[in-house]
Scaffold this active site. Structure first.
Site, PDB file in Angstrom:
ATOM      1  N   ASP A  35       0.856  -1.189   0.000  1.00 53.49           N
ATOM      2  CA  ASP A  35       0.000   0.000   0.000  1.00 53.49           C
ATOM      3  C   ASP A  35       0.892   1.238   0.000  1.00 53.49           C
ATOM      4  O   ASP A  35       1.886   1.315   0.729  1.00 53.49           O
ATOM      5  CB  ASP A  35      -0.917  -0.009   1.228  1.00 53.49           C
ATOM      6  N   ILE A  36       0.519   2.221  -0.792  1.00 53.88           N
ATOM      7  CA  ILE A  36       1.327   3.427  -0.942  1.00 53.88           C
ATOM      8  C   ILE A  36       1.282   4.287   0.326  1.00 53.88           C
ATOM      9  O   ILE A  36       2.160   5.126   0.549  1.00 53.88           O
ATOM     10  CB  ILE A  36       0.842   4.225  -2.182  1.00 53.88           C
ATOM     11  N   ASN A  96     -13.023  -3.186   1.861  1.00 49.72           N
ATOM     12  CA  ASN A  96     -14.066  -2.169   1.892  1.00 49.72           C
ATOM     13  C   ASN A  96     -14.862  -2.261   0.590  1.00 49.72           C
ATOM     14  O   ASN A  96     -14.284  -2.477  -0.471  1.00 49.72           O
ATOM     15  CB  ASN A  96     -13.445  -0.774   2.025  1.00 49.72           C
ATOM     16  N   GLU A 104     -12.180   3.309  -1.667  1.00 51.88           N
ATOM     17  CA  GLU A 104     -11.627   4.388  -2.489  1.00 51.88           C
ATOM     18  C   GLU A 104     -11.347   3.938  -3.916  1.00 51.88           C
ATOM     19  O   GLU A 104     -11.538   4.701  -4.858  1.00 51.88           O
ATOM     20  CB  GLU A 104     -10.317   4.903  -1.870  1.00 51.88           C
ATOM     21  N   HIS A 109      -9.954  -5.405  -3.611  1.00 48.64           N
ATOM     22  CA  HIS A 109      -8.644  -5.621  -2.994  1.00 48.64           C
ATOM     23  C   HIS A 109      -8.819  -5.992  -1.533  1.00 48.64           C
ATOM     24  O   HIS A 109      -9.730  -5.518  -0.867  1.00 48.64           O
ATOM     25  CB  HIS A 109      -7.745  -4.379  -3.115  1.00 48.64           C
TER      26      HIS A 109
HETATM   27  P1  AMP Z   1      -9.818   1.307  -0.037  1.00 45.76           P
HETATM   28  O1  AMP Z   1     -10.263   2.483   0.754  1.00 45.76           O
HETATM   29  O2  AMP Z   1     -10.117   0.016   0.652  1.00 45.76           O
HETATM   30  O3  AMP Z   1     -10.332   1.352  -1.455  1.00 45.76           O
HETATM   31  O4  AMP Z   1      -8.248   1.372  -0.067  1.00 45.76           O
HETATM   32  C1  AMP Z   1      -7.499   1.825  -1.163  1.00 45.76           C
HETATM   33  C2  AMP Z   1      -6.043   1.735  -0.773  1.00 45.76           C
HETATM   34  O5  AMP Z   1      -5.264   1.865  -1.928  1.00 45.76           O
HETATM   35  C3  AMP Z   1      -5.584   2.810   0.215  1.00 45.76           C
HETATM   36  O6  AMP Z   1      -5.061   2.181   1.394  1.00 45.76           O
HETATM   37  C4  AMP Z   1      -4.497   3.566  -0.568  1.00 45.76           C
HETATM   38  O7  AMP Z   1      -3.417   3.965   0.248  1.00 45.76           O
HETATM   39  C5  AMP Z   1      -4.078   2.523  -1.593  1.00 45.76           C
HETATM   40  N1  AMP Z   1      -3.513   3.049  -2.828  1.00 45.76           N
HETATM   41  C6  AMP Z   1      -4.006   4.023  -3.615  1.00 45.76           C
HETATM   42  N2  AMP Z   1      -3.221   4.209  -4.694  1.00 45.76           N
HETATM   43  C7  AMP Z   1      -2.205   3.318  -4.587  1.00 45.76           C
HETATM   44  C8  AMP Z   1      -1.074   3.001  -5.387  1.00 45.76           C
HETATM   45  N3  AMP Z   1      -0.817   3.645  -6.541  1.00 45.76           N
HETATM   46  N4  AMP Z   1      -0.250   2.010  -4.970  1.00 45.76           N
HETATM   47  C9  AMP Z   1      -0.482   1.361  -3.822  1.00 45.76           C
HETATM   48  N5  AMP Z   1      -1.546   1.601  -3.025  1.00 45.76           N
HETATM   49  C10 AMP Z   1      -2.398   2.564  -3.397  1.00 45.76           C
END
Ligand code: AMP
Length: 126
Positions: A35-36, A96, A104, A109
């Site tokens: 995760d970023i 989520n 998000e 995932h």
């Molecule tokens: P969610 O709220 O469950 O959809 O989580 C989305 C996750 O994706 C968040 O924890 C972000 O930090 C992660 N995320 C967004 N863009 C990237 C990316 N380019 N590489 C890795 N993780 C990401």
């Protein structure tokens, strides 16, 4: 049931190699990457390579091979990160879905988080 998949979502772009990622493990059906914005010492996202919006989309519509491949990669990640109960102290796996789940990125995932005590399961904020 029809799930509306957005091919421009950021994980679709990662799968197409359009933007970089920090890959942890991969098989024919799934990709695991860091995760970023990590919320724990271990924070890995596992995604199917197929076009699935959410957990319920994946659970309803993925093939047995896709589901098995995804789950086996989750186990491989937990083992490789040292958080598996096979030698480690455990982890939290969450997903989520949709607006109420505060999703998000609209590509299914699973977050695998560990390396510290993860605290209460849910903290609600208004
Ligand atoms: P969610 O709220 O469950 O959809 O989580 C989305 C996750 O994706 C968040 O924890 C972000 O930090 C992660 N995320 C967004 N863009 C990237 C990316 N380019 N590489 C890795 N993780 C990401």
């Amino acid at each position: 049931m029809a799930y509306d998949y957005d091919d421009q979502n950021i994980f679709a772009r990662i799968l197409r190699g359009e933007i970089p990622n920090s890959t942890v493990a991969e098989n024919d059906y799934a990709l695991a990457f860091r995760d970023i914005s990590p919320k724990a010492p271990t924070h890995v996202l596992v995604i199917p390579k197929g076009r699935y919006v959410s957990f319920d989309d994946f659970a309803a519509n993925a093939s047995p091979e896709e589901i098995t491949g995804f789950m086996r990669l989750c186990a491989q990640v937990a083992q490789a990160e040292g958080v598996s109960l096979d030698g480690g102290a455990g982890f939290r796996a969450i997903t989520n879905a949709g607006p109420d789940g505060v999703q998000e990125v609209p590509h299914f995932h699973l977050h695998i988080m560990g390396g510290r005590m993860m605290g209460p399961m849910v903290m609600l904020r208004d």
